[in-house]
Design a protein around this motif. Structure first.
Motif, PDB file in Angstrom:
ATOM      1  N   GLN A 162     -12.420  33.461   2.411  1.00  0.00           N
ATOM      2  CA  GLN A 162     -11.355  34.153   2.064  1.00  0.00           C
ATOM      3  C   GLN A 162     -10.334  34.429   2.765  1.00  0.00           C
ATOM      4  O   GLN A 162      -9.272  35.101   2.234  1.00  0.00           O
ATOM      5  CB  GLN A 162     -12.000  35.191   1.222  1.00  0.00           C
ATOM      6  N   LEU A 211     -12.062  37.657  -7.468  1.00  0.00           N
ATOM      7  CA  LEU A 211     -12.219  36.812  -6.902  1.00  0.00           C
ATOM      8  C   LEU A 211     -11.111  35.908  -7.335  1.00  0.00           C
ATOM      9  O   LEU A 211      -9.478  36.475  -6.529  1.00  0.00           O
ATOM     10  CB  LEU A 211     -13.438  36.493  -5.946  1.00  0.00           C
ATOM     11  N   TYR A 212     -11.237  34.614  -7.820  1.00  0.00           N
ATOM     12  CA  TYR A 212     -10.597  33.651  -7.657  1.00  0.00           C
ATOM     13  C   TYR A 212      -9.625  33.604  -8.613  1.00  0.00           C
ATOM     14  O   TYR A 212      -8.680  32.944  -9.119  1.00  0.00           O
ATOM     15  CB  TYR A 212     -11.759  32.423  -7.900  1.00  0.00           C
ATOM     16  N   VAL A 252     -12.931  42.633  -1.155  1.00  0.00           N
ATOM     17  CA  VAL A 252     -13.660  40.461  -0.470  1.00  0.00           C
ATOM     18  C   VAL A 252     -14.306  41.188   1.116  1.00  0.00           C
ATOM     19  O   VAL A 252     -14.696  40.348   0.942  1.00  0.00           O
ATOM     20  CB  VAL A 252     -12.238  40.147   0.147  1.00  0.00           C
ATOM     21  N   VAL A 311      -6.780  32.959   3.040  1.00  0.00           N
ATOM     22  CA  VAL A 311      -5.994  33.503   1.269  1.00  0.00           C
ATOM     23  C   VAL A 311      -5.975  34.604   0.925  1.00  0.00           C
ATOM     24  O   VAL A 311      -5.343  35.164   0.804  1.00  0.00           O
ATOM     25  CB  VAL A 311      -7.548  33.408   0.284  1.00  0.00           C
ATOM     26  N   SER A 347     -17.996  39.278   1.813  1.00  0.00           N
ATOM     27  CA  SER A 347     -18.120  38.751   2.536  1.00  0.00           C
ATOM     28  C   SER A 347     -19.865  39.274   3.004  1.00  0.00           C
ATOM     29  O   SER A 347     -20.349  38.174   3.695  1.00  0.00           O
ATOM     30  CB  SER A 347     -16.875  38.707   3.293  1.00  0.00           C
ATOM     31  N   TYR A 400      -9.994  24.515  -6.571  1.00  0.00           N
ATOM     32  CA  TYR A 400     -10.389  24.956  -5.578  1.00  0.00           C
ATOM     33  C   TYR A 400     -10.736  23.518  -4.362  1.00  0.00           C
ATOM     34  O   TYR A 400     -10.686  22.004  -4.617  1.00  0.00           O
ATOM     35  CB  TYR A 400     -11.503  25.286  -5.053  1.00  0.00           C
TER      36      TYR A 400
END
Ligand SMILES: Cc1cc2nc3c(=O)[nH]c(=O)nc-3n(C[C@H](O)[C@H](O)[C@H](O)COP(=O)(O)OP(=O)(O)OC[C@H]3O[C@@H](n4cnc5c(N)ncnc54)[C@H](O)[C@@H]3O)c2cc1C
Length: 400
Positions: free
Chosen positions: A313, A394-395, A354, A316, A358, A111
Motif C-alpha cells: 500500500q 483500506l480498499y 495503514v 497507493v 502493514s 485490484y
C-alpha cells in the motif's frame, strides 16, 4: 491556537514538487485537474526501470482513473482472481481469498497488479500531455528557502526554482525531510527485499496462474504475481537480514537468494532459481511520524511515511496523499499554509493505521513454530469473503 495571518501572495500560481516518482507525478496531475500549475523537479536525468511489481488496490485504481492514468495501464496490467497463501516449505495451500470480480464489485474499482515501470509511465505520459505540468529533469533539490510568501528550491548545480508551495515527494530516503522539516532519519528495519521480473516462459507451469501468491516461511516471505498483461511475473522475497544496502536499489547475486531458500518447496525453489537479475532494497522505517508540513512546504508519499510493503500500500498511500493535498490547495488558494495544514490533518491517522496494519502483517507472515501453526489454522478456518471484508476500511477508501 493562534490563527495564522493571511498569506501575502493571494494566488496559487505554481506548486514546486521535489521528486517525479509515483507521489510527485500523481500530485501534479491532481493539481492540474483542479486548474493548478506545477513544476516537478526530478534529480534523475532519465527515468529508469523503477523496481519490479506493484499491487494497486481499489483505493489506488480509483484514483488512477480520476487522474487519467488508468487507460494507459489497462492493456499492461493483470487482474488477479485471488490471493493464494501457501506454506513456503511444504507447498501446502493455506488459504485462497477473492480479488478479481469480487473485490471490484465490493469497492467499485478493480485490484490490479502491474510492473512498477508501467505505473510510472502511465502517470508520466498523462503528466506530459498536461500543459499545466512542467518536468525539470536533473534537478537534484539540495535545499529550500521560504520567504515573502514564496518558496525557492535550490539544486546541487546551483539552479533555482520558485513557487508558492513546495511538496517534497522525494521518497523514503528523502533528504528534504531532515533538512527542511527537521524530520527523523530513517532506521533500517533489519529486513530487506529482493525483487525481479521473470518472463512467463521461465515460470513453472503450476505457478502460471492469474493470482497473487504469498508464500510464508520462517523469517521470510515470497510474493509473486503476473505483470506485463501476463507476459511476465514480478517476484519479491523479503528476508530478515542484518546488512543494509546503502542505496535504494542495488544488484543482488542469484546465489545470495538461492542459498537462503534451499529448504523451500521444489516448485518455489525452481521459480526463485530462474532469474539472474535480482535487485535488493533495504526496508526503512521512521521511529516517529515526522511533521508533514512546515509553513508552505509539505512532505508527501514515502518521504512522509515510508510504509513497510507487507500490505502492498505504500505507493497507493502516495496516490491518496496526492488527491487530498490537491483538494486542500484548490479549496484554499489564498492561504496555502492553512491548506497544507488541512492536508496533514486529513492524512496523519489514515497513514498511521495503514503503517501499523502493514507492520502487523510483517510479523504474522514471518511467524514460526506454534504461532505459525495457529496462524495457518486460522487461515484455513476463516470464510474467505469474511477475511477480505476485514479490509473494507483500506480498499473502500474514497476521498471526500
Ligand atoms: C519491496 C517493495 C514492494 C512494494 N510493493 C508495493 C505494492 O505492491 N503496492 C504499493 O502501493 N506500494 C508498494 N511499495 C511501496 C512503493 O514503492 C512506494 O511507497 C512508492 O514508490 C512511494 O512513492 P514516492 O513517490 O513517495 O517515492 P518514490 O517512488 O521513491 O519517488 C521519489 C522520487 O524522488 C526523486 N528524488 C529523490 N531525491 C530527490 C531530490 N533531492 N531532488 C529531486 N528529486 C529527488 C527520486 O529520483 C524519485 O523519482 C513497495 C515498496 C517496496 C520496497
Amino acid at each position: 491556537m493562534m490563527s495564522r495571518p493571511p498569506s501575502r501572495s493571494a494566488v496559487l500560481e505554481n506548486v514546486l514538487i521535489a521528486g517525479g516518482g509515483i507521489g510527485g507525478l500523481a500530485t501534479a496531475l491532481a493539481l492540474a485537474k483542479r486548474g493548478i500549475a506545477s513544476s516537478i523537479l526530478e534529480r534523475r536525468l532519465l527515468f529508469g526501470e523503477d523496481g519490479a511489481g506493484i499491487q494497486i488496490g481499489p483505493n489506488g485504481t480509483r484514483i488512477l482513473e480520476q487522474l487519467g492514468a488508468a487507460e494507459f495501464l489497462k492493456t499492461r496490467i493483470a487482474v488477479p482472481d485471488a490471493l493464494r497463501i501457501l506454506d513456503a516449505v511444504n507447498g501446502r495451500q493455506l488459504g485462497s481469498f477473492p480479488l478479481g470480480r469480487w473485490i471490484a464489485l465490493r469497492h467499485g474499482a478493480p485490484y490490479w497488479v502491474a510492473h512498477r515501470r508501467d505505473l510510472h509511465n502511465a502517470l508520466l505520459s498523462a503528466a506530459e500531455r498536461e500543459p499545466l505540468i512542467k518536468i525539470r529533469m536533473g534537478f537534484d533539490v539540495s535545499g529550500v528557502r521560504e520567504e515573502g510568501g514564496k518558496v525557492t528550491a535550490m539544486s546541487v548545480n546551483e539552479d533555482e526554482a520558485r513557487g508558492d508551495v513546495l511538496i517534497a515527494a522525494d521518497g523514503a530516503w528523502s533528504a528534504l525531510r531532515s533538512r527542511a522539516f527537521a524530520g527523523p532519519a530513517t532506521v533500517y528495519t533489519g529486513k530487506c527485499a529482493v525483487r525481479t521480473v521473470v518472463p512467463i516462459e521461465e515460470v513453472p507451469q503450476a505457478l502460471n496462474r492469474t493470482e497473487v501468491h504469498l508464500w510464508l516461511g520462517r523469517d521470510v516471505h515470497v510474493v509473486h504475481y503476473p505483470v506485463n498483461a501476463g507476459r511476465a511475473v514480478a517476484l519479491v522475497a523479503i528476508f530478515d537480514d542484518r546488512s543494509i544496502a546503502i542505496d535504494w536499489s542495488t544488484p543482488c547475486d542469484r546465489d545470495w537468494v538461492t542459498a537462503r531458500t534451499n529448504s523451500f518447496d521444489p516448485l518455489l525453489r525452481e521459480l526463485l532459481a530462474a532469474p539472474d537479475n535480482w535487485r535488493r532494497w533495504s526496508l526503512l522505517a521512521l521511529r516517529e511520524q515526522p511533521r508533514f508540513i512546515v509553513g508552505r512546504m509539505a512532505l508527501l508519499g514515502d518521504s512522509a511515511h515510508p510504509i513497510l510493503p507487507f500490505l502492498a500500500q505504500g505507493g497507493v498511500m502516495a496516490l491518496e496523499d496526492a488527491v487530498i493535498i490537491a483538494d486542500a490547495l484548490a479549496g484554499n488558494r489564498s492561504d496555502p499554509a492553512a491548506a497544507l495544514a488541512g492536508y496533514a490533518q486529513a492524512r496523519a491517522a489514515r497513514v498511521r493505521r495503514v503503517a501499523r496494519a502493514s507492520a502487523r502483517n510483517g510479523r504474522i507472515f514471518h511467524l514460526h513454530g506454534a504461532m505459525a501453526a495457529a496462524r495457518n489454522f486460522a487461515l484455513a478456518k476463516i470464510p474467505p469473503e469474511r477475511f477480505m471484508r476485514r479490509y473494507d476500511w483500506l480498499y473502500g477508501w474514497k476521498h471526500p
